[in-house]
Design an enzyme around this catalytic site. Structure first.
Site, PDB file in Angstrom:
ATOM      1  N   ASP A   8       0.817  -1.226   0.000  1.00 57.46           N
ATOM      2  CA  ASP A   8       0.000   0.000   0.000  1.00 57.46           C
ATOM      3  C   ASP A   8       0.848   1.273   0.000  1.00 57.46           C
ATOM      4  OD1 ASP A   8      -1.671  -2.255   1.555  1.00 57.46           O
ATOM      5  OD2 ASP A   8      -3.010  -0.950   0.412  1.00 57.46           O
ATOM      6  N   HIS A  10       1.082   3.185  -2.636  1.00 59.25           N
ATOM      7  CA  HIS A  10       0.254   4.166  -3.357  1.00 59.25           C
ATOM      8  C   HIS A  10       1.065   5.252  -4.056  1.00 59.25           C
ATOM      9  CE1 HIS A  10      -3.892   2.947  -2.193  1.00 59.25           C
ATOM     10  NE2 HIS A  10      -3.240   2.335  -1.219  1.00 59.25           N
ATOM     11  N   HIS A  83      -5.911  -0.861  -6.431  1.00 55.26           N
ATOM     12  CA  HIS A  83      -5.653   0.409  -7.114  1.00 55.26           C
ATOM     13  C   HIS A  83      -4.834   0.255  -8.394  1.00 55.26           C
ATOM     14  CE1 HIS A  83      -7.218   3.571  -4.413  1.00 55.26           C
ATOM     15  NE2 HIS A  83      -7.175   2.582  -3.554  1.00 55.26           N
TER      16      HIS A  83
HETATM   17 MN   LIG Z   1      -4.317   0.468  -0.369  1.00 51.90          MN
END
Ligand SMILES: [Mn+2]
Length: 417
Positions: A8, A10, A83
């Site tokens: 994560d 990102h 994502h």
């Molecule tokens: Mn995430």
């Protein structure tokens, strides 16, 4: 032997230059630490990137860093997150995988309507067997995991690691993401380590048939609420695992990101004018230089409009005192006097987000998914779907049905056939 586990990250989430630098720095520091410790391999179960195709700036520094890791002979094993997922393998993850800098571990041996059979990727140096499943877009994860042929994976011997991206019902927390949870029983049993992604806070749990279910959490932020948690003292970092034929030690290593100031104001039953004064006074006692400043303001004003609060002025003052960035969360700020607020932004998407964020507070509904940050996200998804153009040669009736179905899916509604 030792492996590293991060998730994560990102990359590409931050829009503001100062925060982009921090995002890049923590990512590079994390991988430098892996090089320094000479880990045998690195696991990244999803949301390495914030979108499947991030801007070139992000791709450039990510490729440079992964190349360096590769040159140190450290393999990186990855699955898609929710994502950076692409249904047609059209993600920067696939590009990195094509260069050989990272390895996608979802090796589908066989896939039918009822069953998905996976093969292991074997880490050459350690002999560790790694399998994994990606996270898919909202709500579809569980179906995918339900089809997994667990027996096939469970029956094979060796030191096994499972990479996955999604929440586990058993680990549901109040502050974590609200969607994409599944029961632990959907994962194959008896693996030595379950490397999770999706939960943004560090978690390490042991269960009878699932020893060591671990989420490192985000390295910096992937939601705006992550920054708020950082400001409230949440440590971010990664996990290092020592092992031989079993796991010997699991260590969470915090990695510094930034300094913060946070101001939280309860505006309930106050007049907009008074809230404005309160906020300005609080701002003036801060030393915001080189810090990320978070202002959270919520509650229903008894008098005046939410726009009476001079957020622009507040931002300007903080900027003059060289704050790194100022994040204002007023999603939960409402007023008895309803007005639609205009919003600015540097492009269409930012304007849409800002308009939704500024106006959603005016809406009073019980349904949690339709208010707050979740509501903003739902509204954005709906807007995106409902403005899709008709396809070449597509019949009007098919088009209508298609749009209607995606809207129903986004809202998470079930329709009787
Ligand atoms: Mn995430």
């Amino acid at each position: 032997m030792q492996f590293a586990h991060m998730s994560d990250i990102h990359l590409g989430f931050q829009k503001q230059e100062n925060l982009q630098k921090i995002e890049q720095m923590v990512f590079e520091n994390a991988l430098d630490e892996c090089i320094k410790r000479k880990v045998d391999f690195i696991l990244i179960p999803g949301d390495l990137f914030h979108v499947n195709i991030p801007e070139m700036r992000v791709q450039k520094f990510a490729f440079a860093k992964f190349r360096q890791v590769h040159e140190h002979g450290i393999p990186v094993y990855v699955v898609y997150g929710s994502h950076d997922f692409s249904p047609v393998s059209n993600s920067v993850i696939d590009l990195l995988s094509a260069t050989g800098y990272i390895t996608k571990v979802t090796k589908v041996k066989e896939s039918t309507e009822e069953k998905i059979t996976l093969d292991f990727v074997t880490d050459e140096k350690t002999g560790v067997k790694i399998a994994g499943l990606p996270g898919l877009k909202v709500g579809k994860d569980e179906v995918y995991y339900q089809k997994l042929d667990r027996k096939h994976l469970e029956n094979q011997p060796g030191f096994k690691i499972f990479l996955f991206h999604g929440g586990i019902d058993e680990l549901k927390t109040e502050t974590g993401p609200e969607t994409d949870f599944m029961p632990l029983s959907l994962l194959p049993k008896g693996f030595k380590y379950y490397a999770g992604g999706h939960m943004h806070d560090f978690l390490h749990q042991k269960y009878q048939e699932y020893t060591h279910v671990v989420y490192p959490g985000t390295l910096f932020a992937g939601y705006h609420s992550d920054l708020e948690n950082n400001a409230n003292g949440k440590k971010r970092g990664m996990v290092f695992v020592e092992f031989e034929d079993t796991i010997k030690n699991i260590e969470f290593l915090p990695i510094d990101n930034a300094e913060y100031e946070i101001i939280e104001i309860d505006a309930a039953k106050k007049r907009s004018e008074d809230v404005n004064t309160e906020l300005l006074e609080k701002i003036r006692t801060l030393e915001p230089g080189n810090k990320i400043v978070i202002i959270k303001i919520e509650g229903e004003l008894s008098e005046g409009k939410t726009t009476d609060i001079e957020f622009t002025k507040i931002k300007d003052e903080l900027q003059q005192k060289l704050a790194l960035d100022i994040k204002i969360n007023r999603n939960q700020l409402t007023s008895k006097e309803y007005t639609i607020t205009q919003a600015n932004g540097k492009d269409k998407y930012e304007i849409e987000t800002n308009i939704f964020s500024e106006n959603i507070g005016e809406i009073r509904l019980e349904e949690k998914a339709l208010v707050g940050n979740t509501g903003v996200q739902t509204a954005k998804k709906l807007l995106k779907e409902t403005t899709q153009p008709i396809l070449l040669n597509e019949k009007k009736s098919d088009y209508n049905k298609r749009i209607e179905q995606s809207a129903i899916e986004i809202l998470g509604l079930k329709v009787e056939e």
